[in-house]
Scaffold this motif. Structure first.
Motif, PDB file in Angstrom:
ATOM      1  N   ILE A  51       0.838  -1.206   0.000  1.00  0.00           N
ATOM      2  CA  ILE A  51       0.000   0.000   0.000  1.00  0.00           C
ATOM      3  C   ILE A  51       0.873   1.255   0.000  1.00  0.00           C
ATOM      4  N   GLY A  52       1.987   1.203   0.722  1.00  0.00           N
ATOM      5  CA  GLY A  52       2.919   2.330   0.713  1.00  0.00           C
ATOM      6  C   GLY A  52       3.443   2.617  -0.688  1.00  0.00           C
ATOM      7  N   LEU A  53       3.796   1.555  -1.411  1.00  0.00           N
ATOM      8  CA  LEU A  53       4.259   1.719  -2.795  1.00  0.00           C
ATOM      9  C   LEU A  53       3.142   2.255  -3.690  1.00  0.00           C
ATOM     10  N   PHE A  54       1.935   1.748  -3.477  1.00  0.00           N
ATOM     11  CA  PHE A  54       0.803   2.200  -4.295  1.00  0.00           C
ATOM     12  C   PHE A  54       0.495   3.680  -4.052  1.00  0.00           C
ATOM     13  N   ILE A  55       0.555   4.090  -2.796  1.00  0.00           N
ATOM     14  CA  ILE A  55       0.310   5.505  -2.473  1.00  0.00           C
ATOM     15  C   ILE A  55       1.367   6.391  -3.127  1.00  0.00           C
ATOM     16  N   LEU A  56       2.602   5.919  -3.089  1.00  0.00           N
ATOM     17  CA  LEU A  56       3.687   6.654  -3.756  1.00  0.00           C
ATOM     18  C   LEU A  56       3.432   6.740  -5.261  1.00  0.00           C
TER      19      LEU A  56
END
Length: 205
Positions: free
Chosen positions: A130-135
């Motif tokens: 999710i962190g990568l997706f938000i980025l």
């Protein structure tokens, strides 16, 4: 005032205790975890398939608006570095989805065996994912705002995976909490029983 007759019903489903309600709620969450695990397997396979196709058929990404907006310029400025980053990006994309796929299987086993430790790998992977997706969403949003058009296709793909990863994380965290509480209560009961047996043994002397 008699109140709701269903609440006063003394049958099998009447007058549920707090423990019964928690157990019923836990069972519902467990069912949803199973359902969402199946959906997550499909989304992970879609992610792996998409990454593999774009890794093999590199010309496909040239049709994207994002490529025409920024990536084409980066490719012309340094082709060798561009293709290295391109392959690394989709290699990581495939690896993350593959890792998630493995953790989903571990989660299903963990839910079936009520093993708390087997739930943790997917929790960590989902938070990272999710962190990568938000980025990615933030980057695409900036690119879209600075360009003449919105990169709808890329945004849709990332938002699609973000949605399912977020709901998966929510359900898994919820079930993790229920299972943790259940195991804690079980440990307390076993501890109390052990103390009771020990007290009886001492009193027999």
């Amino acid at each position: 005032m008699q109140g709701n007759p269903y609440l006063n019903y003394q049958g099998a489903f009447g007058n549920l205790t707090e423990t019964d309600k928690k157990q019923h709620c836990s069972l519902r969450i467990q069912t949803w975890v199973y359902i969402h695990s199946g959906i997550s397997i499909v989304t992970s396979l879609l992610g792996i398939t998409l990454g593999s196709i774009l890794l093999v058929r590199t010309e496909w990404h040239e049709k994207l608006f994002l490529y025409r907006l920024t990536l084409a310029y980066l490719r012309r400025s340094d082709p060798s570095k561009y293709w290295i980053v391109y392959r690394v990006f989709f290699g990581v994309w495939i690896a993350v989805h593959s890792l998630h796929l493995v953790t989903i299987v571990l989660t299903v086993i963990g839910v079936h065996k009520t093993n708390l430790k087997l739930l943790k790998p997917q929790l960590f992977v989902l938070v990272f994912q999710i962190g990568l997706f938000i980025l990615g969403i933030s980057s695409l949003f900036v690119y879209s705002m600075t360009g003449t058009r919105v990169a709808w296709l890329a945004l849709f793909v990332v938002l699609f995976h973000t949605l399912f990863a977020s709901t998966n994380l929510y359900l898994l965290a919820k079930f993790h909490r229920f299972l943790d509480e259940k195991l804690m209560i079980l440990r307390d009961i076993l501890s109390a029983q052990a103390k009771s047996v020990h007290f009886k043994d001492d009193s027999s002397f």
